[in-house]
Design an enzyme around this catalytic site. Sequence first.
Site, PDB file in Angstrom:
ATOM      1  N   HIS A 169       0.833  -1.215   0.000  1.00 36.19           N
ATOM      2  CA  HIS A 169       0.000   0.000   0.000  1.00 36.19           C
ATOM      3  C   HIS A 169       0.868   1.266   0.000  1.00 36.19           C
ATOM      4  CE1 HIS A 169      -3.382  -2.639   1.411  1.00 36.19           C
ATOM      5  NE2 HIS A 169      -2.381  -3.215   2.066  1.00 36.19           N
ATOM      6  N   SER A 290      14.559  21.651 -16.503  1.00 39.45           N
ATOM      7  CA  SER A 290      13.369  22.469 -16.707  1.00 39.45           C
ATOM      8  C   SER A 290      13.792  23.797 -17.320  1.00 39.45           C
ATOM      9  CB  SER A 290      12.677  22.700 -15.367  1.00 39.45           C
ATOM     10  OG  SER A 290      11.927  23.886 -15.406  1.00 39.45           O
ATOM     11  N   LYS A 296      15.799  21.669 -11.392  1.00 37.06           N
ATOM     12  CA  LYS A 296      15.096  20.432 -11.739  1.00 37.06           C
ATOM     13  C   LYS A 296      15.955  19.415 -12.482  1.00 37.06           C
ATOM     14  CE  LYS A 296      11.361  19.487 -11.146  1.00 37.06           C
ATOM     15  NZ  LYS A 296      10.118  19.843 -11.833  1.00 37.06           N
ATOM     16  N   GLU A 303       9.001   8.457 -17.168  1.00 35.75           N
ATOM     17  CA  GLU A 303       7.628   8.962 -17.326  1.00 35.75           C
ATOM     18  C   GLU A 303       7.081   8.650 -18.714  1.00 35.75           C
ATOM     19  OE1 GLU A 303       7.116  13.065 -15.177  1.00 35.75           O
ATOM     20  OE2 GLU A 303       9.142  12.910 -15.968  1.00 35.75           O
TER      21      GLU A 303
END
Length: 479
Positions: A169, A290, A296, A303
């Site tokens: 979980h 970024s 970043k 992704e």
Amino acid sequence: MPTKKTSAQKPVANAKLWGGRFKEELNELAFDFSKSIETDRRFYREDIAGSLAHVEMLAAERIISKSDAMKIAKALKEIQGEIERGTFPFQSGQEDIHMAIEQRLREKVGAIGGKLHTARSRNDQIALDERLYLRRAINDIIGEIKGVQTALLQKAKQHADTVMPGYTHLQRAQPVLLSHHLLAYISMFQRDVERFQDGFRRLNLSPLGAAALGGTSFPIDRERVATSLAFDGVVANSIDAVSDRDYLIEFASACAITMMHLSRLAEEMVLWSSTEFRFITIGDAFTTGSSIMPQKKNPDMAELARGKTGKVYGALMNLLTLMKGLPLAYNRDMQEDKSPMFDAADTTKACLKIFAAMLSTTEFHRDRLRETLNNDFSCATEIADYLVRKNIPFRDAHEITGKIVAFCIEKKRSLASLAMDDLQLFSSVFRSDVLECLVPEKSVALKQSKGSTSPKEVKSQIAFWEKVLRSSAQDKSMA
Ligand code: ARG
């Protein structure tokens, strides 16, 4: 490919190949709507291999003369060379790869080129091309899966003893070895390999000789063609041979399942590279920055693979839906199976490839992984098991341990900070040896069951996978 249409390039080819019964030429809009060459030209190799096997058999069975067959075969090989060198005259008037090749063949050898299509239909050709293409795609994908497995195994070996929190979980559950966690993915990917291999076995039968659907009155030798194309046999029923695309659906399904596994790994890489987790650092070469936030470092490859999974699921749904209402045998709807097939194959291959490369640049932070276990309750199960070894029924042991956890939460203490006196408030059976249950390295070492996270078990799993991956690297390709 040139798309400019001249009147000489208009669907005249079709008029020649199937135009006999028509008074009018195919409408230009209808032609553009129905042509598939942009997609199926990728099959040129498969299509030519099929034609070569077919023409050789036609001559061997004396259905056409040897000299005609030789001329046809020579021209087909030249055509393959032209396509590979980029000199093949692809024209906008060509409907599909089968017709484009046949048209070129007739330009080269004249009317005898028309003999190639004896006892054969494009329905047979397309089913053949797909099966031949899938054999190659399956071998490529299996190779890429092994690349990912090898990269994972490499990391597992480097971190054979690194402990980390295991989750259920996404809540801390028990300490596990990082290597154990990574090996879980190797097992999943191995089942993917087996799914592809299994599909390969089922699809590796030749559909040639269906002659559209009902077979042919010519004395063809289907087995001979099948053997020369390295098939294990022929599709037994000629209607089935041209009607079904289940082999393709199985392939897309194996791709979808592989992508589901990869996407879970991607999700973990995204999570683990976050500042909240700080478990891993993905190599700079596989991350992006970024344009506005200078600090970043984004896990875009992971992704994107997670995102592209949707495309592969889409391909599977596309194919299932495409086929569900079709009466036997061939229907033109089936032409629409090519783009999902290529999409599933290309996407799966590309995602696996990037993962193998990205994983090998990924650093797993041993100290950080270990440190996360310092003040948590991951060892609670170990305390319960300790009590069980002191003859307390597991349910009571669970209850007692739960109370100890509640006590710690209330007093803002960690399990590891508890002294004997604290523990004895909850049960008189606690002795000082309980304290070692609270050390994550000890907790994993206490595991005894097969397949568990104990260093001993994990080492034997590593040895097992080393052997499997090494021997499969030596396997010859199946096609
Ligand atoms: N382009 C067709 C396909 O991909 C090839 C088979 C065409 N057969 C036919 N009867 N029109 O399915």
